[in-house]
Design a protein around this motif. Structure first.
Motif, short mmCIF file in Angstrom:
data_model
loop_
_atom_site.label_atom_id
_atom_site.label_comp_id
_atom_site.label_asym_id
_atom_site.label_seq_id
_atom_site.Cartn_x
_atom_site.Cartn_y
_atom_site.Cartn_z
N GLU A 157 0.70 -1.27 -0.09
CA GLU A 157 0.11 0.14 0.09
C GLU A 157 0.66 1.23 0.11
N ILE A 158 1.76 1.31 0.76
CA ILE A 158 2.42 2.61 0.97
C ILE A 158 3.91 2.75 0.43
N GLU A 159 4.50 1.51 0.30
CA GLU A 159 6.15 1.31 -0.44
C GLU A 159 6.12 2.10 -1.56
N GLY A 160 5.38 1.86 -2.41
CA GLY A 160 5.41 2.51 -3.86
C GLY A 160 6.64 1.89 -4.48
N LEU A 161 7.00 0.76 -4.61
CA LEU A 161 8.14 0.36 -5.21
C LEU A 161 8.00 -1.00 -5.63
N ASP A 162 8.34 -1.50 -7.04
CA ASP A 162 8.60 -3.04 -7.30
C ASP A 162 9.59 -3.47 -7.03
N ARG A 163 9.61 -4.20 -5.98
CA ARG A 163 10.91 -5.00 -5.47
C ARG A 163 11.57 -5.79 -6.25
N ALA A 164 10.63 -6.34 -7.29
CA ALA A 164 11.07 -7.51 -8.11
C ALA A 164 11.74 -8.58 -7.37
N ARG A 165 12.81 -8.83 -7.67
CA ARG A 165 13.68 -10.00 -7.08
C ARG A 165 14.44 -9.55 -5.65
N TYR A 166 14.58 -8.08 -5.49
CA TYR A 166 15.27 -7.79 -4.16
C TYR A 166 14.34 -8.39 -2.82
N ALA A 167 15.28 -8.76 -1.98
CA ALA A 167 14.82 -9.54 -0.74
C ALA A 167 14.04 -10.83 -0.93
N GLY A 168 14.19 -11.34 -2.01
CA GLY A 168 13.76 -12.58 -2.25
C GLY A 168 14.76 -13.57 -2.25
N PRO A 169 14.50 -15.03 -2.19
CA PRO A 169 15.74 -15.99 -2.05
C PRO A 169 16.48 -16.07 -3.20
N VAL A 170 17.66 -16.22 -3.01
CA VAL A 170 18.53 -16.42 -4.18
C VAL A 170 19.81 -17.60 -3.84
N GLY A 171 20.12 -18.33 -4.57
CA GLY A 171 21.13 -19.24 -4.23
C GLY A 171 21.27 -20.26 -5.17
N TRP A 172 21.48 -21.73 -4.47
CA TRP A 172 21.81 -22.65 -5.58
C TRP A 172 21.06 -23.98 -4.83
N MET A 173 20.90 -24.99 -5.47
CA MET A 173 20.47 -26.27 -5.26
C MET A 173 21.17 -27.54 -5.87
N ASP A 174 21.45 -28.57 -5.55
CA ASP A 174 21.98 -29.59 -6.08
C ASP A 174 21.12 -30.70 -6.24
#
Length: 416
Positions: free
Chosen positions: A344-361
């Motif tokens: 409601e108030i942030e007014g920002l498309d975070r996209a992948r910011y603060a989302g999970p990032v990494g790897w998996m085997d």
């Protein structure tokens, strides 16, 4: 909506070979589409694209995990190393919110790993043929960016302070306990950025962070969302921050004040509680320290807690990351209310910011961080991100100063 690049009907064939020390991992990367997850010189890097899975929406984690299980379920794997990160490895980057924002899981055709004094090369073929040997290509040196110009992103500093003040008003009114607000900064270069340059600068400057590059999302995160390794689950929670001054004696005093700050301890307690509650259903036992420690980074200091647990679940590291996301460290408390306030108030498309990032085997083991101290790169344009946890005692000007400090790693990596 799901877009999948799948191999032919033949099974994926994977070969992992142990090799002598090939040199620093990040210096092995070609300029085109580099992928990386490196901390203190160890980790995995990759390049090429054997297959990928792109998805959006609330089901993104489940869909990506299901795709990966199908890929490795029929794979023919020759792995002489058998360490976490050997055999088939996918790199992933996921959107913060259900909408908007795309998420991806990428299977490189070459992966190089380093762990505990051992190095290996994994090559992958999705046409059913045994891939070639472990020879590494010659690569050019990383190219320094041309002069970078900066501009406000979605909001100016003054506008963002007003958003923080509104969040404090809502918290004081009892609508919620904590909300994490993000802001962005636009960086423009006259020519496309060679991602290897900022990656190497980030790794050198912040060796205790996890330096990452996945599908155009780069950064050096201090926060490990979750690691799953042979039945052991660990997570590092950060919440509560103070900027360093460069004066060691003064910084020690600041660290002591951070450790006593009721505002920061309250913020930290929310974050730890949210992670412990999310991991509990997957763990037969857990260790949650009673008090945080102060993590010293070159630009800031954080209150930090390392949680550990033992799991008998077959849930993959990605499934555990999905259960944890978003923690109070990047969303707020209560989670659902905080996410509504952000929208409601942030007014920002975070996209992948603060989302999970990494790897998996292929065994489901892996490491997933939170995409903090990061930037989304598109050619010569970057969006740099920073976020701050807002509670009842937050001061908008101080939160703006904290966000500026959190932008320093990426800004320095583009200019050094």
């Amino acid at each position: 909506m799901v877009v999948t690049t799948l191999p032919a009907s033949a099974p994926m064939v994977v070969r992992t070979t142990e090799v002598p020390d090939p040199g620093p991992l990040l210096e092995l990367l070609p300029e085109d589409f580099p992928m990386a997850w490196v901390r203190q010189g160890e980790g995995v890097v990759g390049w090429g694209q054997a297959a990928r899975f792109d998805t959006i929406g609330a089901n993104r984690f489940v869909a990506a995990d299901r795709w990966w299980r199908r890929m490795v379920g029929t794979a023919v794997v020759r792995d002489e190393v058998r360490l976490p990160g050997s055999g088939p490895v996918a790199f992933g980057s996921f959107a913060f919110d259900d909408v908007p924002g795309s998420s991806s899981l990428v299977l490189p055709d070459t992966v190089v790993g380093h762990r505990s004094g051992r190095w290996w090369v994994t090559t992958i073929d999705v046409t059913g043929n045994l891939p070639g040997g472990a020879a590494l290509p010659d690569v050019s040196r990383a190219r320094r960016p041309a002069a970078v110009a900066y501009a406000d992103g979605a909001h100016s500093g003054t506008e963002w302070e007003a958003i923080v003040a509104e969040a404090v008003r809502r918290i004081t009114a009892g609508e919620l306990e904590k909300v994490v607000l993000a802001r962005d900064l636009i960086a423009e270069s006259p020519e496309p950025i060679d991602l290897r340059w900022p990656l190497q600068r980030l790794s050198d400057g912040y060796p205790h962070c996890w330096t990452f590059s996945v599908d155009g999302m780069i950064g050096a995160t201090p926060e490990l969302l979750v690691r799953r390794e042979r039945g052991l689950v660990t997570s590092r929670v950060l919440a509560g921050t103070i900027r360093r001054t460069g004066d060691d004696e003064h910084d020690l005093a600041l660290a002591a004040s951070l450790a006593r700050s009721s505002k920061d301890l309250e913020e930290h307690e929310y974050a730890v509680r949210s992670v412990a509650d999310a991991l509990a259903p997957f763990c037969s036992s857990m260790n949650v320290p009673e008090s945080p420690f102060v993590l010293h980074l070159p630009n800031v200091m954080h209150l930090a807690t390392d949680l550990a647990g033992v799991t008998d679940s077959d849930a993959s590291s990605l499934a555990l990351a999905a259960a944890l996301h978003p923690s109070a460290a990047v969303g707020g408390t209560p989670t659902a209310v905080a996410l509504d306030v952000i929208r409601e108030i942030e007014g920002l498309d975070r996209a992948r910011y603060a989302g999970p990032v990494g790897w998996m085997d292929g065994r489901g083991d892996g490491e997933w961080g939170i995409a903090l101290r990061s930037a989304e790169v598109s050619g010569s344009r970057l969006r740099l991100f920073a976020g701050c946890g807002i509670v009842a005692g937050s001061d908008p000007a101080a939160e703006l100063a904290e966000s500026v400090a959190k932008l320093v790693p990426m800004r320095d990596a583009l200019s050094s």
